[in-house]
Design an enzyme around this catalytic site. Structure first.
Site, PDB file in Angstrom:
ATOM      1  N   LEU A   1       0.870  -1.179   0.000  1.00  0.00           N
ATOM      2  CA  LEU A   1       0.000   0.000   0.000  1.00  0.00           C
ATOM      3  C   LEU A   1       0.905   1.226   0.000  1.00  0.00           C
ATOM      4  CD1 LEU A   1      -2.705   1.492   0.205  1.00  0.00           C
ATOM      5  CD2 LEU A   1      -2.592   1.198   2.690  1.00  0.00           C
ATOM      6  N   GLU A   2       0.761   2.049  -1.020  1.00  0.00           N
ATOM      7  CA  GLU A   2       1.561   3.268  -1.161  1.00  0.00           C
ATOM      8  C   GLU A   2       0.713   4.444  -0.671  1.00  0.00           C
ATOM      9  OE1 GLU A   2       4.599   4.872  -4.602  1.00  0.00           O
ATOM     10  OE2 GLU A   2       2.604   4.242  -5.241  1.00  0.00           O
TER      11      GLU A   2
END
Length: 716
Positions: free
Chosen positions: A454-455
């Site tokens: 997850l960025e």
């Protein structure tokens, strides 16, 4: 023995393991010393006839203490390993039989301890899982797993467990013969004590539940060799020879069959030591530590609790985000503009849960409770109660801005608004927001339930508590989270841009689609770049290529004094031309490859028509080494630029982001560890050579040049 507590109950020693000061039990050199003392006490007690090994924590044993490996001098690895084997043999041969009572996670060395016990009972719970995941660290099971497991459940099932590192759940473990019985959690200890007594009175007889064909294949040395040969072929096909651990696992199992257990264990120890000293294992262990660190929230104290999630968009990404949220205890209000789409989304979510019911990793009652956490609706009803909104609609700036305005009109003052986007600037999405400090990017990767990264994208206005809250939701969803600044392409999309551009440039020069894909898979990527373009969507790639990322790359070259004519030679506008001509990739069965009517790629069949966009069907051979060098170096160079411009907070997040988001070869440790191991000086020299032959896009970043000149490392 501070970590072991022994209670004698009706002649059975109940040995409780509760590692002090740790959330989980993990095997270390110190714990093994206590294990010896525990065995001495049990075996020396005349009242004790047998023993149960059980955990006081939520898990049985989570595996070995990986940090321990860095503390053991290399010359002592073999001796330490053999000492561990000695302890397991003592456990296995004890005249007072031990039974492992397993609940929660039983991993790695924990599984090997259970295998050395006379019997095993597992709690009937979806949280009970048994695995030997050492292969993911570039290792093999080093406490006898390669010898005891195949003897217990058969060669083929054992190889499958060890080569994949997969979790085996309670009912499946019983079916395999990995455990002797399954018991309700509340009566686990009672069932284990009963098994001890059955073993002592010889009422218990273990049957090897091998299917007929497995028995046939594993009954003679000739047929066993066929099994091992096929396993090696499969491993080499999948790993391209980049990972030594799977081959050593097969070697260990193959050697052990037909030999004594002692001979097999001795060989296993040698192969284990060989692996633990390999560069691949060292880098995979680095990746493990990085991943573990990023599964925690360093800003937890600032995070606002999120119990109710508002999710906008019930498409493929929205369904995935809903799944990883509902299964972690969050209530989800799923909004879409189509009742049919909502119905399909709910059906898809239930389909996923049904598989868990089928494989007995979840009960129907639990599954129904999970699916009831999701409410589908066409309006913003009850959005005043949500703690966080995640918007997952199409990549269209106007649409995202409009939805943000609609949402802000109904949500609370302390509600976070997150946009799921892979490339659109979050600052621009929040341009007209009433509360830009509450806006953040949460870039999920597809498919969401399977992709671990997850960025989290932070603008100049985003408040710290909002970052903390987004991190907390990501960690709770089981994601490995990196935090990046809101600059064109963020981190993953940005470093992917030059990589994909180089693949197109190679095609433009006459390169072959299969050769380019094959070269990069051999280098260590899970899929080739051309296949990736088809999977992501050629239209999506064209949108990114023509957007802010392209403008940033062009502006950079202009700052170097490069003319527009020369800049144009460093890229190709072919993606837009392909999209305009109706090529979208797998989604419409029209891309670089040919697909059947179900959208499945026809193996090895290239769409020859597409070569007309790259100068015609005549292709030339480009060496795999040159393809790999060109494509890898533009990506790692861009990663360094991201660190230089503070898009990244540190090299470790850059490594983990590239590996878990893009598939950068894990056994090299990521872009920054790859530079460290190869040497910044060597990479700069290679880039300058490529620059002289292929153009300005191979200009090494200032930070990379500085590190080369000063002999610095990104990881100390």
């Amino acid at each position: 023995m501070s970590n072991f507590t022994i209670e004698v109950q009706d002649g059975i020693a109940v040995v409780w393991l509760d590692q002090q000061g740790e959330p989980i039990n993990k095997i270390s050199v110190d714990l093994m010393a206590e294990f010896k003392a525990m065995m001495d006490e049990v075996e020396g007690n005349g009242e004790v006839k047998g023993a149960v090994l059980i955990s006081k924590k939520k898990d049985f044993i989570a595996g070995a203490d990986i940090e321990m490996f860095s503390k053991i001098p290399p010359e002592q690895f073999l001796a330490q390993t053999m000492e561990g084997h000695g302890m397991m043999k003592r456990l296995q041969n004890s005249k007072k039989p031990f039974v492992a009572a397993i609940h929660g996670a039983c991993m790695g060395a924990g599984t090997e301890i259970a295998l050395a016990c006379a019997g095993r009972v597992v709690a009937d719970s979806s949280k009970s899982m048994i695995a030997l995941p050492e292969v993911r660290l570039g290792l093999l099971p080093g406490l006898g797993g390669t010898q005891r497991l195949p003897r217990l459940i058969g060669i083929q099932k054992a190889l499958d467990m060890m080569l994949t590192g997969k979790n085996i759940y309670a009912r499946q473990a019983k079916k395999f013969g990995l455990v002797d019985s399954v018991a309700p959690q509340e009566s686990l200890l009672l069932a284990a004590k009963r098994l001890v007594l059955d073993i002592l009175t010889k009422k218990f007889q273990r049957k090897k539940p091998l299917p007929f064909m497995e028995k046939v294949l594993e009954s003679t040395s000739f047929t066993r060799n066929i099994v091992f040969k096929k396993a090696k072929e499969m491993v080499l096909r999948q790993t391209k020879g980049n990972y030594p651990a799977p081959i050593n696992i097969i070697k260990a199992v193959q050697y052990g069959f037909g030999k004594s257990l002692d001979k097999g264990l001795e060989n296993e120890a040698k192969l284990f030591v060989e692996l633990i000293q390999s560069p691949e294992s060292k880098q995979l262990i680095n990746v493990f530590f990085g991943m573990t660190a990023l599964k925690k929230n360093p800003m937890k104290d600032l995070a606002k609790e999120t119990n109710i999630l508002g999710l906008l968009g019930a498409g493929f990404m929205g369904i995935g985000i809903a799944e990883v949220s509902m299964t972690k205890g969050m209530d989800v209000i799923l909004k879409d503009i189509s009742a049919d789409t909502l119905a399909e989304a709910k059906a898809d979510l239930w389909k996923g849960l049904s598989k868990k019911i089928k494989y007995k990793t979840m009960t129907k009652v639990d599954a129904e409770a999970v699916i009831n956490r999701v409410t589908g609706q066409l309006d913003y009803h009850n959005f005043e109660h949500v703690d966080m909104v995640i918007e997952a609609v199409f990549e269209d700036m106007g649409l995202k801005q409009r939805i943000l305005a609609e949402t802000e009109a109904v949500i609370r003052e302390d509600c976070v608004f997150a946009t799921n986007t892979s490339a659109l600037p979050v600052t621009e999405i929040a341009k007209h927001a009433k509360h830009p400090e509450r806006i953040i990017g949460m870039h999920y990767f597809s498919p969401v339930p399977k992709m671990p990264l997850l960025e989290i994208v932070v603008t100049e206005d985003t408040a710290d508590w909002v970052v903390a809250s987004a991190l907390e939701v990501g960690v709770r969803q089981g994601k490995t989270c990196i935090v990046v600044k809101d600059k064109p392409g963020f981190y993953t999309t940005r470093i992917l841009g030059p990589y994909m551009n180089e693949a197109l440039m190679l095609l433009k020069e006459g390169g072959d689609i299969q050769q380019i894909d094959g070269a990069m898979k051999k280098w260590g990527f899970p899929v080739g770049p051309i296949t990736l373009m088809d999977e992501v969507g050629i239209d999506v790639g064209a949108h990114v290529q023509e957007g802010d990322l392209r403008k940033m790359f062009d502006a950079r070259m202009k700052e170097m004094g490069i003319s527009e004519e020369d800049i144009a030679k460093q890229t190709t506008p072919v993606m837009k031309k392909l999209a305009d001509a109706g090529y979208k990739g797998r989604k419409n069965n029209k891309g670089f490859f040919l697909y059947d009517e179900k959208g499945k790629k026809k193996r090895g069949v290239v769409n020859e028509e597409i070569y007309s966009f790259f100068g015609g069907s005549k292709r030339k051979k480009i060496s795999a080494e040159l393809i790999q060098e060109r494509m890898a170096l533009v990506m790692v160079n861009e990663a360094v630029r991201c660190l230089e411009e503070e898009v990244l907070r540190n090299p470790m997040e850059g490594d983990i982001g590239a590996i878990f988001g893009l598939g950068f070869r894990p056994f090299s440790g990521g872009p920054f560890r790859y530079i460290d191991s190869r040497g910044a000086k060597d990479i700069v020299e290679a880039m300058l050579k490529l620059k002289s032959e292929y153009g300005i896009r191979f200009t090494p970043s200032e930070m990379l040049v500085r590190y080369a000149e000063e002999g610095k490392l990104f990881h100390s």
